[in-house]
Design an enzyme around this catalytic site. Structure first.
Site, short mmCIF file in Angstrom:
data_model
loop_
_atom_site.label_atom_id
_atom_site.label_comp_id
_atom_site.label_asym_id
_atom_site.label_seq_id
_atom_site.Cartn_x
_atom_site.Cartn_y
_atom_site.Cartn_z
N GLY A 14 0.79 -1.17 0.02
CA GLY A 14 -0.04 -0.08 -0.04
C GLY A 14 0.78 1.09 -0.11
O GLY A 14 0.31 2.11 0.52
N LYS A 37 8.78 9.91 -7.57
CA LYS A 37 9.10 8.36 -7.79
C LYS A 37 10.28 8.41 -8.37
O LYS A 37 10.48 8.65 -9.70
CB LYS A 37 7.95 8.05 -8.80
CG LYS A 37 7.90 6.47 -9.01
CD LYS A 37 7.82 5.70 -7.81
CE LYS A 37 7.65 4.32 -7.89
NZ LYS A 37 7.27 3.17 -6.60
#
Length: 246
Positions: A14, A37
């Protein structure tokens, strides 16, 4: 805390949805947020990546992605197999610092666990945290087996003299089993850091507007939310089992 590194105890815990929740809560608190990212694996150039998913759920955030590799592997392995240059911790730290100059909060989302390798030299998201002198938020699973990997990760962080801000349960089940209920108390103990939230299972499937409204209720005040760890623990604690008679 201009930069926060978000890592997981492994894959599929998650991490991306938690990153989106932290971003949404910060935006709701009036802060400008960027999400970085470091390395996206397992997606084609025309597919949506984790940073895109964070933006879809969290709303008005800046997103950046340093590299993308097609196979769903560790970034270093995926880069080598694709014949592409790997991402190095120094490049991730540099990108995060540039974003921090223009945003109140930068969230650096890792790939998999803390020691997943970015390159042949063994660079990891832990090295990124060290270069940035940034705290790490650890996303863990709820159920059986999570205590071991959470403690191993927290020990590694301490051995590197890195700050573990806390732990967030990335997916809290609708009907938690005994192990999950017990882990609410045990996770902060083995981590040596507070429990800072618990996201309900399926949170990432919510309508984005509903996700943004609910996100602060899943996270502690340290993460711009209003979630109360003590209250959650009292509610989810299993009933004590009486000792068997001799």
């Amino acid at each position: 805390m201009p930069v926060l590194v978000i890592s997981g105890t492994g894959t599929e815990v998650g991490k991306t949805v938690t990153t989106a929740a932290v971003a949404a809560a910060a935006v709701a608190a009036g802060r400008s947020v960027a999400v970085l990212k470091a390395a996206q694996t397992g997606v084609r150039p025309d597919e949506r990546g984790d940073a895109d998913e964070v933006a879809r759920l969290a709303g008005a955030v800046t997103t950046a992605e340093l590299a993308r590799f097609p196979e769903p592997l560790a970034p270093g392995t995926a880069a080598r197999r694709a014949g592409l240059a790997p991402v190095r911790p120094e490049a991730v730290a540099d990108a995060a610092q540039k974003l921090a100059a223009e945003h109140d909060l930068v969230l650096v989302e890792g790939a998999g666990g803390l020691l997943v390798r970015f390159d042949a030299a063994g660079g990891t998201v832990a090295d990124v945290a060290r270069l940035l002198d940034a705290p790490v938020l650890l996303v863990a699973s709820a159920g059986l087996g999570t205590l071991n990997v959470t403690e191993l990760t927290s020990r590694e962080l301490r051995s590197r003299r890195l700050d573990l801000l806390g732990v967030v349960i990335g997916s809290w089940p609708d009907s938690p089993d005994l192990a999950s209920r017990c882990n609410v108390a045990d996770l902060p103990e083995v981590a040596g850091a507070p429990l800072l939230g618990a996201l309900p299972a399926g949170a990432g499937a919510l309508d984005p507007a509903d996700f943004r409204t609910a996100a602060p209720s899943w996270l502690a005040p340290r993460l711009d939310g209003r979630w109360d760890a003590e209250q959650f623990g009292d509610r989810e604690a299993p009933a004590s089992r009486n000792a068997e008679p001799l």
